[in-house]
Design a protein around this motif. Structure first.
Motif, PDB file in Angstrom:
ATOM      1  N   UNK A   8       0.810  -1.224   0.000  1.00  0.00           N
ATOM      2  CA  UNK A   8       0.000   0.000   0.000  1.00  0.00           C
ATOM      3  C   UNK A   8       0.842   1.272   0.000  1.00  0.00           C
ATOM      4  N   UNK A   9       1.987   1.255   0.640  1.00  0.00           N
ATOM      5  CA  UNK A   9       2.833   2.447   0.655  1.00  0.00           C
ATOM      6  C   UNK A   9       3.385   2.739  -0.734  1.00  0.00           C
ATOM      7  N   UNK A  10       3.784   1.696  -1.452  1.00  0.00           N
ATOM      8  CA  UNK A  10       4.271   1.872  -2.816  1.00  0.00           C
ATOM      9  C   UNK A  10       3.148   2.330  -3.742  1.00  0.00           C
ATOM     10  N   UNK A  11       1.931   1.858  -3.501  1.00  0.00           N
ATOM     11  CA  UNK A  11       0.779   2.282  -4.291  1.00  0.00           C
ATOM     12  C   UNK A  11       0.611   3.796  -4.189  1.00  0.00           C
ATOM     13  N   UNK A  12       0.693   4.339  -2.979  1.00  0.00           N
ATOM     14  CA  UNK A  12       0.554   5.782  -2.785  1.00  0.00           C
ATOM     15  C   UNK A  12       1.700   6.538  -3.453  1.00  0.00           C
ATOM     16  N   UNK A  13       2.906   6.009  -3.370  1.00  0.00           N
ATOM     17  CA  UNK A  13       4.038   6.662  -4.039  1.00  0.00           C
ATOM     18  C   UNK A  13       3.833   6.667  -5.551  1.00  0.00           C
ATOM     19  N   UNK A  14       3.392   5.530  -6.112  1.00  0.00           N
ATOM     20  CA  UNK A  14       3.170   5.432  -7.553  1.00  0.00           C
ATOM     21  C   UNK A  14       2.090   6.390  -8.041  1.00  0.00           C
ATOM     22  N   UNK A  15       1.113   6.676  -7.207  1.00  0.00           N
ATOM     23  CA  UNK A  15       0.033   7.592  -7.561  1.00  0.00           C
ATOM     24  C   UNK A  15       0.415   9.053  -7.328  1.00  0.00           C
ATOM     25  N   UNK A  16       1.608   9.285  -6.827  1.00  0.00           N
ATOM     26  CA  UNK A  16       2.069  10.638  -6.466  1.00  0.00           C
ATOM     27  C   UNK A  16       1.182  11.264  -5.391  1.00  0.00           C
ATOM     28  N   UNK A  17       0.702  10.426  -4.475  1.00  0.00           N
ATOM     29  CA  UNK A  17      -0.128  10.890  -3.363  1.00  0.00           C
ATOM     30  C   UNK A  17       0.705  11.081  -2.107  1.00  0.00           C
ATOM     31  N   UNK A  18       2.005  11.093  -2.262  1.00  0.00           N
ATOM     32  CA  UNK A  18       2.894  11.217  -1.113  1.00  0.00           C
ATOM     33  C   UNK A  18       4.011  12.195  -1.440  1.00  0.00           C
ATOM     34  N   UNK A  19       4.470  12.858  -0.417  1.00  0.00           N
ATOM     35  CA  UNK A  19       5.615  13.756  -0.578  1.00  0.00           C
ATOM     36  C   UNK A  19       6.917  13.039  -0.254  1.00  0.00           C
ATOM     37  N   UNK A  20       6.866  11.713  -0.224  1.00  0.00           N
ATOM     38  CA  UNK A  20       8.028  10.915   0.102  1.00  0.00           C
ATOM     39  C   UNK A  20       7.931  10.292   1.475  1.00  0.00           C
ATOM     40  N   UNK A  21       7.026  10.793   2.281  1.00  0.00           N
ATOM     41  CA  UNK A  21       6.806  10.210   3.601  1.00  0.00           C
ATOM     42  C   UNK A  21       5.784   9.085   3.483  1.00  0.00           C
ATOM     43  N   UNK A  22       5.835   8.111   4.384  1.00  0.00           N
ATOM     44  CA  UNK A  22       4.842   7.035   4.327  1.00  0.00           C
ATOM     45  C   UNK A  22       3.422   7.573   4.478  1.00  0.00           C
TER      46      UNK A  22
END
Length: 94
Positions: A8-22
């Protein structure tokens, strides 16, 4: 939807829904727990966010608070901050 094989953390990173933080996945259980931080109804409107005019609700604020790792006792301050930036004089779109 997140597949069971996808982190799930990688999913958020792939969607650009994160600023790099979990990002904490906002499960229904976590959202319900967050909403216990306020007595306000989940469907209460806080206001519209410019420029697109998306309407923010208590539940949507709770979802984002969960994703950011906030605790339920923080929700009243988060809601107060959101309401403050949505007043016209704040000029959020400016």
């Amino acid at each position: 939807m997140i597949s069971e094989t996808k982190d799930p953390f990688e999913f958020f990173f792939d969607k650009s829904w994160s600023d790099g933080l979990p990002v904490v996945p906002p499960t229904q259980e976590r959202i319900s727990r967050m909403l216990k931080g306020t007595k306000r109804p989940p469907d209460e409107h806080l206001g519209s966010f410019p420029p697109a005019g998306y309407v923010a609700t208590i539940e949507q604020a709770a979802i984002h608070a969960v994703m950011a790792g906030a605790r339920p006792e923080y929700l009243p301050a988060i809601l107060g901050a959101l309401e403050a930036i949505l007043v016209e004089e704040f000029n959020l779109n400016g």
